[in-house]
Design an enzyme around this catalytic site. Structure first.
Site, PDB file in Angstrom:
ATOM      1  CD  GLU A 165      -1.418 -30.933 -49.955  1.00 19.45           C
ATOM      2  OE1 GLU A 165      -0.264 -31.305 -49.745  1.00 19.45           O
ATOM      3  OE2 GLU A 165      -1.789 -29.772 -49.735  1.00 19.45           O
ATOM      4  CD  GLU A 269      -5.457 -25.245 -48.736  1.00 17.34           C
ATOM      5  OE1 GLU A 269      -4.320 -25.001 -49.192  1.00 17.34           O
ATOM      6  OE2 GLU A 269      -5.694 -26.258 -48.050  1.00 17.34           O
TER       7      GLU A 269
END
Ligand code: G3I
Length: 376
Positions: A165, A269
């Site tokens: 991220e 995920e």
């Protein structure tokens, strides 16, 4: 009613129940062999292992994981804050357990996550006198952390989420790593990881990768690394989905964009949120937190059949897409095994009852499990 019509209805009903039996027996056949067997010719299929499960070593749950999955990721146990809560204090036990469990069951172990803006102790970014570290000193600290962690599991961890991220849409996230080192931290993290384990697959992991601006930021950062001889093998599309978005077209365009940039794609995920979206918020920005309200938690007593069917259809649709692009996708990992484990029970609103995964709260495969198992 004429007898022929009655006869027709009776035989149609018989065929219907035979089909249902066939469907469920086919599904239970998949349940006996596990998803890892079902998708063995497509991609590895994985799950995230909660710290609680590594600590409890609950045999029933671990047996289920071993039967169903060919890849495992530590949901939290390898994050800086959990594995190294103080600079001179490493906590190896749970990470060692994950790696040993993966070796015992011939699974790919995924290391998560070396450099992230969240779950890193404040002390990492300061010197002993409390002054923020400069570029050189913080890079040295990052290198030492990666060397120690990746080095310990050299040859045992097949894939590392090296940077997690780093972008907010089309620009660099202003994390401490970015603010104190500059954008070089991205390349250096991959350089250190490759030096520590030249055989590991190194990926960049992020959510909201369907956003074209984020895609372009990621691809140009990775191209810059490669131009300087730094290994980046692929990208992780976290894929925290909702029942109604992002669209399959959006997901497919992202897969194609990364593949076109010669990047392997990992779905890292995957989960599907069935609860009301808040302010149309989408993504996985962990700092997000909304106040609880009854109307945001409509299925506390159970999931209505209609929503279960929507969830099943959503999983079926995305897995059809993954299978269509199995030549580009190395792995599909769920972010948890059974609904009770999911972070989505407490994010972006604490204390809700969500149903985002393939196994229910009694560890039974849900209709979505059987639907994807029956795609092969
Ligand atoms: O272990 C402590 C426990 O001792 C303490 O009593 C408890 C009460 O606060 O907190 C526990 O730590 C929590 C940890 O999960 C383990 O349950 C942290 O507060 C909580 O913030 C942490 O949340 C994790 C989150 O990342 C932040 O690290 C979620 O479980 C995890 O699913 C989530 O996963 C992230 C990926 O790493 C990166 N991509 C996005 C994804 C979702 O945010």
């Amino acid at each position: 009613m004429p007898s022929s019509r009655r006869q027709f209805i009776k035989s149609a009903a018989a065929i219907g129940s035979l089909m249902a039996l066939k469907f469920s027996s086919l599904a239970s056949a998949a349940a006996a062999t596990g998803l890892r067997q079902v998708f063995k010719d497509d991609f590895s299929i994985g799950t995230a292992i909660p710290t609680k499960l590594l600590a409890s070593r609950d045999a029933g749950k671990l047996d289920l994981v071993a039967r169903e999955f060919s890849a495992i990721t530590a949901e939290n146990a390898m994050k800086w804050q959990e594995i190294r809560p103080e600079l001179n204090k490493w906590r190896w036990t749970l990470a060692d357990r994950l790696v040993d469990f993966g070796a015992e069951h011939r699974m790919q172990v995924v290391g998560h996550a070396l450099v992230w803006h969240s779950q890193v102790p404040d002390a990492v970014f300061f010197d002993a006198s409390g002054k923020p570290l400069g570029k050189k000193a913080l890079l040295a600290r990052m290198e030492e952390h990666i060397n120690t962690l990746v080095g310990r599991y050299q040859g045992q961890i097949a894939i590392w989420d090296v940077v997690n991220e780093a972008f907010a849409a089309g620009r660099w996230r202003k994390s401490r790593w970015f603010n104190q080192i500059g954008k070089d931290y991205f390349e250096q993290a991959f350089r250190y990881a490759h030096e520590a384990d030249p055989k590991a697959q190194l990926i960049y992991n992020d959510y909201g990768m369907g956003n074209p601006k984020k895609q372009q930021s990621v691809i140009s950062a990775i191209k810059a690394c490669r131009a300087r001889g730094v290994k980046v093998h692929g990208v992780g599309m976290q894929s925290h989905l909702h029942l109604d978005g992002p669209s399959l077209r959006n997901i497919e365009k992202a897969i194609l964009a990364f593949a076109k940039a010669d990047l392997r794609v990992h779905i890292t995920e995957l989960d599907v949120d069935v609860l009301p979206q808040i302010d149309n918020y989408d993504g996985a920005e962990i700092s997000t937190d909304f106040a609880y309200a009854e109307e945001l938690n409509p299925y506390a007593k159970g999931l209505p059949a209609k929503v279960q069917q929507q969830l099943t259809r959503r999983y079926e649709d995305v897995f059809k897409l993954y299978i269509k692009h199995k030549d580009k996708i190395d792995r599909v990992s769920l972010w948890g095994t059974s609904d009770d484990e999911s972070w989505k029970n407490n994010w972006p609103v604490k204390g809700r009852t969500n149903y985002p995964l393939l196994f229910d709260r009694n560890r039974q495969p849900k209709p979505a499990y059987h639907a994807i198992a029956n795609l092969r």
